[in-house]
Design a protein around this motif. Structure first.
Motif, PDB file in Angstrom:
ATOM      1  N   ASP A   1       3.504 -14.597   6.828  1.00  0.00           N
ATOM      2  CA  ASP A   1       2.835 -13.214   7.075  1.00  0.00           C
ATOM      3  C   ASP A   1       1.603 -12.973   6.292  1.00  0.00           C
ATOM      4  O   ASP A   1       1.489 -13.239   5.107  1.00  0.00           O
ATOM      5  CB  ASP A   1       3.944 -12.253   6.501  1.00  0.00           C
ATOM      6  N   ILE A   2       0.469 -12.717   7.112  1.00  0.00           N
ATOM      7  CA  ILE A   2      -0.850 -12.453   6.474  1.00  0.00           C
ATOM      8  C   ILE A   2      -1.162 -10.899   6.807  1.00  0.00           C
ATOM      9  O   ILE A   2      -1.171 -10.584   7.882  1.00  0.00           O
ATOM     10  CB  ILE A   2      -1.792 -13.191   7.148  1.00  0.00           C
ATOM     11  N   THR A   3      -1.316 -10.215   5.927  1.00  0.00           N
ATOM     12  CA  THR A   3      -1.751  -8.797   5.699  1.00  0.00           C
ATOM     13  C   THR A   3      -3.021  -8.253   5.411  1.00  0.00           C
ATOM     14  O   THR A   3      -3.480  -8.823   4.566  1.00  0.00           O
ATOM     15  CB  THR A   3      -0.529  -7.884   5.196  1.00  0.00           C
ATOM     16  N   LEU A   4      -3.789  -7.864   6.360  1.00  0.00           N
ATOM     17  CA  LEU A   4      -5.316  -7.291   5.787  1.00  0.00           C
ATOM     18  C   LEU A   4      -4.897  -5.950   5.258  1.00  0.00           C
ATOM     19  O   LEU A   4      -4.657  -5.134   6.190  1.00  0.00           O
ATOM     20  CB  LEU A   4      -6.153  -7.575   7.053  1.00  0.00           C
ATOM     21  N   CYS A   5      -5.341  -5.566   3.954  1.00  0.00           N
ATOM     22  CA  CYS A   5      -5.444  -4.336   3.667  1.00  0.00           C
ATOM     23  C   CYS A   5      -6.967  -3.800   3.055  1.00  0.00           C
ATOM     24  O   CYS A   5      -7.314  -4.364   2.551  1.00  0.00           O
ATOM     25  CB  CYS A   5      -4.504  -4.014   2.205  1.00  0.00           C
ATOM     26  N   GLY A   6      -7.024  -2.380   3.705  1.00  0.00           N
ATOM     27  CA  GLY A   6      -8.365  -1.933   3.270  1.00  0.00           C
ATOM     28  C   GLY A   6      -8.216  -1.200   2.039  1.00  0.00           C
ATOM     29  O   GLY A   6      -7.042  -0.913   1.603  1.00  0.00           O
ATOM     30  N   THR A   7      -9.384  -0.880   1.234  1.00  0.00           N
ATOM     31  CA  THR A   7      -9.354  -0.442   0.250  1.00  0.00           C
ATOM     32  C   THR A   7     -10.242   0.936   0.081  1.00  0.00           C
ATOM     33  O   THR A   7     -10.686   1.196  -1.112  1.00  0.00           O
ATOM     34  CB  THR A   7      -9.810  -1.327  -1.170  1.00  0.00           C
ATOM     35  N   ASP A   8     -10.613   1.501   0.977  1.00  0.00           N
ATOM     36  CA  ASP A   8     -11.524   2.721   1.272  1.00  0.00           C
ATOM     37  C   ASP A   8     -10.946   3.936   0.694  1.00  0.00           C
ATOM     38  O   ASP A   8     -10.195   4.471   1.596  1.00  0.00           O
ATOM     39  CB  ASP A   8     -12.153   2.783   2.454  1.00  0.00           C
ATOM     40  N   GLY A   9     -10.991   4.232  -0.396  1.00  0.00           N
ATOM     41  CA  GLY A   9      -9.982   5.490  -0.905  1.00  0.00           C
ATOM     42  C   GLY A   9      -8.611   5.366  -1.148  1.00  0.00           C
ATOM     43  O   GLY A   9      -8.037   6.073  -1.982  1.00  0.00           O
ATOM     44  N   LYS A  10      -8.031   4.410  -0.417  1.00  0.00           N
ATOM     45  CA  LYS A  10      -6.649   4.233  -0.618  1.00  0.00           C
ATOM     46  C   LYS A  10      -6.277   2.649  -0.245  1.00  0.00           C
ATOM     47  O   LYS A  10      -7.213   1.973   0.429  1.00  0.00           O
ATOM     48  CB  LYS A  10      -5.573   5.088   0.128  1.00  0.00           C
ATOM     49  N   LEU A  11      -5.130   2.002  -0.769  1.00  0.00           N
ATOM     50  CA  LEU A  11      -4.646   0.694  -0.086  1.00  0.00           C
ATOM     51  C   LEU A  11      -4.052   0.902   0.977  1.00  0.00           C
ATOM     52  O   LEU A  11      -2.998   1.395   1.163  1.00  0.00           O
ATOM     53  CB  LEU A  11      -3.954  -0.124  -1.308  1.00  0.00           C
ATOM     54  N   GLU A  12      -4.679   0.423   2.348  1.00  0.00           N
ATOM     55  CA  GLU A  12      -4.061   0.678   3.410  1.00  0.00           C
ATOM     56  C   GLU A  12      -3.943  -0.670   4.395  1.00  0.00           C
ATOM     57  O   GLU A  12      -4.767  -1.448   4.414  1.00  0.00           O
ATOM     58  CB  GLU A  12      -4.796   1.672   4.298  1.00  0.00           C
TER      59      GLU A  12
ATOM     60  N   ASP B   1      14.534  11.302   6.391  1.00  0.00           N
ATOM     61  CA  ASP B   1      13.346  11.910   5.601  1.00  0.00           C
ATOM     62  C   ASP B   1      12.847  10.650   4.607  1.00  0.00           C
ATOM     63  O   ASP B   1      11.655  11.019   3.766  1.00  0.00           O
ATOM     64  CB  ASP B   1      13.586  12.929   4.901  1.00  0.00           C
ATOM     65  N   VAL B   2      13.421   9.635   4.613  1.00  0.00           N
ATOM     66  CA  VAL B   2      13.187   8.424   3.767  1.00  0.00           C
ATOM     67  C   VAL B   2      11.614   7.847   4.249  1.00  0.00           C
ATOM     68  O   VAL B   2      11.529   7.781   5.367  1.00  0.00           O
ATOM     69  CB  VAL B   2      14.047   7.116   3.531  1.00  0.00           C
ATOM     70  N   PRO B   3      10.508   8.093   3.598  1.00  0.00           N
ATOM     71  CA  PRO B   3       9.244   7.754   3.805  1.00  0.00           C
ATOM     72  C   PRO B   3       8.981   6.053   3.910  1.00  0.00           C
ATOM     73  O   PRO B   3       9.612   5.274   3.350  1.00  0.00           O
ATOM     74  CB  PRO B   3       8.143   8.256   2.583  1.00  0.00           C
ATOM     75  N   LEU B   4       8.369   5.929   4.805  1.00  0.00           N
ATOM     76  CA  LEU B   4       7.816   4.557   5.040  1.00  0.00           C
ATOM     77  C   LEU B   4       6.359   4.600   4.859  1.00  0.00           C
ATOM     78  O   LEU B   4       5.405   5.229   5.520  1.00  0.00           O
ATOM     79  CB  LEU B   4       8.152   4.117   6.437  1.00  0.00           C
ATOM     80  N   GLU B   5       5.835   3.854   3.690  1.00  0.00           N
ATOM     81  CA  GLU B   5       4.633   3.925   3.323  1.00  0.00           C
ATOM     82  C   GLU B   5       3.886   2.401   3.815  1.00  0.00           C
ATOM     83  O   GLU B   5       4.229   1.379   3.077  1.00  0.00           O
ATOM     84  CB  GLU B   5       4.421   3.929   1.758  1.00  0.00           C
ATOM     85  N   LYS B   6       3.047   2.739   4.692  1.00  0.00           N
ATOM     86  CA  LYS B   6       1.713   1.477   4.827  1.00  0.00           C
ATOM     87  C   LYS B   6       0.582   1.562   4.291  1.00  0.00           C
ATOM     88  O   LYS B   6      -0.365   0.830   4.327  1.00  0.00           O
ATOM     89  CB  LYS B   6       1.770   1.619   6.447  1.00  0.00           C
ATOM     90  N   SER B   7       0.614   2.598   3.378  1.00  0.00           N
ATOM     91  CA  SER B   7      -0.810   2.734   2.512  1.00  0.00           C
ATOM     92  C   SER B   7      -0.237   3.596   1.370  1.00  0.00           C
ATOM     93  O   SER B   7       0.852   4.387   1.293  1.00  0.00           O
ATOM     94  CB  SER B   7      -1.769   3.744   3.156  1.00  0.00           C
ATOM     95  N   VAL B   8      -0.782   3.219   0.304  1.00  0.00           N
ATOM     96  CA  VAL B   8      -0.674   3.724  -1.157  1.00  0.00           C
ATOM     97  C   VAL B   8      -1.824   4.275  -1.608  1.00  0.00           C
ATOM     98  O   VAL B   8      -2.946   3.727  -1.584  1.00  0.00           O
ATOM     99  CB  VAL B   8       0.136   2.928  -2.009  1.00  0.00           C
ATOM    100  N   PRO B   9      -1.820   5.266  -2.533  1.00  0.00           N
ATOM    101  CA  PRO B   9      -3.053   5.831  -3.343  1.00  0.00           C
ATOM    102  C   PRO B   9      -3.456   4.675  -4.230  1.00  0.00           C
ATOM    103  O   PRO B   9      -2.817   3.772  -4.777  1.00  0.00           O
ATOM    104  CB  PRO B   9      -2.595   6.778  -4.081  1.00  0.00           C
ATOM    105  N   LEU B  10      -4.730   4.287  -4.307  1.00  0.00           N
ATOM    106  CA  LEU B  10      -5.103   3.569  -5.473  1.00  0.00           C
ATOM    107  C   LEU B  10      -4.815   3.374  -6.780  1.00  0.00           C
ATOM    108  O   LEU B  10      -4.752   2.649  -7.583  1.00  0.00           O
ATOM    109  CB  LEU B  10      -6.716   3.447  -5.463  1.00  0.00           C
ATOM    110  N   THR B  11      -4.359   4.617  -6.910  1.00  0.00           N
ATOM    111  CA  THR B  11      -3.774   4.960  -8.586  1.00  0.00           C
ATOM    112  C   THR B  11      -2.395   4.223  -8.674  1.00  0.00           C
ATOM    113  O   THR B  11      -1.914   3.977  -9.868  1.00  0.00           O
ATOM    114  CB  THR B  11      -3.555   6.408  -8.983  1.00  0.00           C
ATOM    115  N   ASP B  12      -1.805   4.249  -7.557  1.00  0.00           N
ATOM    116  CA  ASP B  12      -0.650   2.919  -7.559  1.00  0.00           C
ATOM    117  C   ASP B  12      -0.848   1.693  -7.876  1.00  0.00           C
ATOM    118  O   ASP B  12       0.120   1.067  -8.313  1.00  0.00           O
ATOM    119  CB  ASP B  12       0.439   3.385  -6.212  1.00  0.00           C
ATOM    120  N   THR B  13      -1.914   1.139  -7.481  1.00  0.00           N
ATOM    121  CA  THR B  13      -2.079  -0.273  -7.486  1.00  0.00           C
ATOM    122  C   THR B  13      -2.593  -0.589  -8.924  1.00  0.00           C
ATOM    123  O   THR B  13      -3.119   0.278  -9.543  1.00  0.00           O
ATOM    124  CB  THR B  13      -3.302  -0.479  -6.136  1.00  0.00           C
TER     125      THR B  13
END
Length: 497
Positions: free
Chosen positions: A183-194, A357-369
């Motif tokens: 699995d290869i995943t590309l994550c952007g970092t503009d304001g959040k990790l997405e 209502d369980v959230p599915l997160e494909k992005s997280v705030p940079l403060t989590d990283t």
């Protein structure tokens, strides 16, 4: 009561726990035999199903009664395994696996809430996501697991506080090995990790790798000792176990030892031999990465390549990546996604009353990283008091030199090693993540104020007009950039890209 993070990787499920205000730490969950490994294997012994290490230990002994694809193929369709009366579906096998694992987890730790890092392949498209996430939540509900959230596995792995931090100014590409593919995943970092883009490379999985090196080392053992490990399935399984331990040890050499009823056989293998055996496998993985990034509309250079622990054990992979031009490599610790998921849940997730209502997160705030250490810097835009009509700037002037802003969608001010269009002086070297992006959009030039981010809502942005100036500071280093409009520039040069 602990917050639990589960890394749902079929190459080996990992667990982490957060107690009170402590940082997440790996949690060992022993099975009935005391093994703490949980690979996604199932061995059918009539009506009895054996999961995890017990299933893997029968892979080469009873190959027709062992299955390892049920997590990857999570669905209602039937598998090839039977419980003695009927063929079991992939979802049933996954449920029985999760039921046993959850029981062992609750015996090892008192659980308050759980966040699950799900394979990135589960989220590859809307139809797959609906099916697999729906089935997973249905299992959690049946087992009464206090699930607080689901997180993309690549994003979760980059939130592990034990890891060396990544540079948040650059996109991050996470490479992970599941049993049935990479699995290869590309994550952007503009304001959040997405999560921005994804590809699954079949035939580049952990199961294929293990079978490959067991076969090549077995042939080498035959030439060295004149003994064929394929003579008996149990001997082949013993040889497989030693080969897997060799791979995971990162040891420069390994002594194989096989005992039969009449005598023992030994061979010393070198790490260089293992690297030679996996050369084509690793090369295929790197080529798949290159093709993926070349075709992805979200990719930009340079980027950071993050290797999960499973991927990092592949001999020669880092050398091949550097040879291919990927100089920024990050090796994540074992169980990174589990620790990251636990950290996210402990910091900001609560168990909802309804599973829907369980959230599915494909992005997280940079403060989590977990980002790399860097000196603090700031960028401030100073607006000029305009007495006439506002003109769109054509140039950015720094230290008396004009730099053409062009019309590209993104103009980057920052360090040269980050691929900046306007390179800051060497005195900014301590600000390793200093990048100030300017955007061309709607016929205007925009400044993104990264110091005023508002969580998921995005980043504050302001139009830039001729006469405005930008001040960037890091410690004693200061850069002043004036934005100017050259009236004859476009008529003389046309559109500049």
């Amino acid at each position: 009561m602990a917050t639990i993070g589960i890394e749902l990787c079929d190459a080996g499920i990992q667990t982490a726990a957060v107690d009170d205000a402590n940082s997440p730490a790996p949690l060992e969950v022993p099975d009935g035999a005391g093994h703490t490994e949980w690979p996604g294997f199932c061995h059918a012994e009539g009506a009895k199903l054996v999961f995890g290490r017990g299933g893997e230990d029968n892979w080469l002994v009873h190959p027709r009664r062992v299955l390892h694809t049920f997590w990857a193929r999570l669905a209602h369709e039937p598998s090839t395994l039977s419980n003695g009366t009927k063929l079991l579906s992939f979802s049933e096998l996954s449920y029985f696996f999760l039921r046993e694992y959850a029981a062992r987890l609750k015996a090892a730790k008192s659980v308050d809430k759980i966040a699950i890092a799900v394979p990135s392949a589960y989220l590859k498209d809307a139809a797959t996501e609906d099916e697999k996430v729906g089935l997973l939540l249905g299992m959690a509900g049946e087992l009464k697991l206090p699930v607080a959230g689901l997180v993309d596995m690549a994003c979760a792995a980059l939130c592990d506080p034990r890891a060396h931090g990544f540079n948040p100014a650059l996109p991050v590409v996470v490479i992970d090995l599941q049993l049935e593919g990479a699995d290869i995943t590309l994550c952007g970092t503009d304001g959040k990790l997405e999560r921005k883009d994804f590809i699954h490379l079949p035939n580049s999985g952990y199961a294929h790798l293990l079978k490959l090196i067991t076969g090549t080392m077995g042939n080498r053992f035959l030439r060295h000792t004149a003994f064929d490990i394929l003579e008996d399935g149990r001997i082949e399984q013993t040889f497989f176990r030693q080969t897997k331990e060799f791979l995971l040890s990162d040891a420069p050499e390994w002594r194989y030892h096989i005992n039969t009823a009449t005598r023992g056989y030994e061979m010393t293998a070198k790490r260089e031999q293992l690297a030679g055996d996996t050369h084509a496998f690793a090369q295929t993985l790197v080529q798949g990465l290159q093709t993926f990034l070349q075709q992805s509309p979200h990719h930009s250079e340079p980027c950071t390549i993050a290797l999960t622990d499973r991927t990092g054990h592949l001999p020669g992979i880092e050398t091949k990546l550097r040879t291919a031009g990927f100089s920024r490599l990050l090796r994540l610790p074992r169980g990174a996604a589990a620790c990251g998921a636990a950290r996210i849940a402990a910091n900001r997730l609560a168990v909802p009353s309804d599973l829907a209502d369980v959230p599915l997160e494909k992005s997280v705030p940079l403060t989590d990283t977990h980002r790399g250490a860097t000196s603090l810097w700031e960028a401030r835009l100073h607006k000029h008091r305009h007495t006439q009509s506002r003109l769109i700037p054509t140039h950015a002037i720094m230290e008396g030199v004009g730099h053409v802003l062009g019309t590209k969608p993104r103009f980057l001010i920052g360090l040269g090693e980050l691929g900046a269009d306007l390179v800051l002086p060497e005195s900014f070297g301590a600000a390793t993540d200093c990048t100030v992006p300017l955007l061309h959009e709607g016929g205007r030039l925009w400044f993104l104020d990264q110091g005023r981010a508002h969580g998921a809502a995005g980043i504050s942005r302001t139009t830039i007009d001729a006469g405005d100036h930008l001040t960037i500071r890091c410690g004693q280093a200061t850069a002043n950039i004036l934005f100017a409009h050259c009236p004859d520039f476009h008529s003389q040069h046309g559109s500049v890209d």
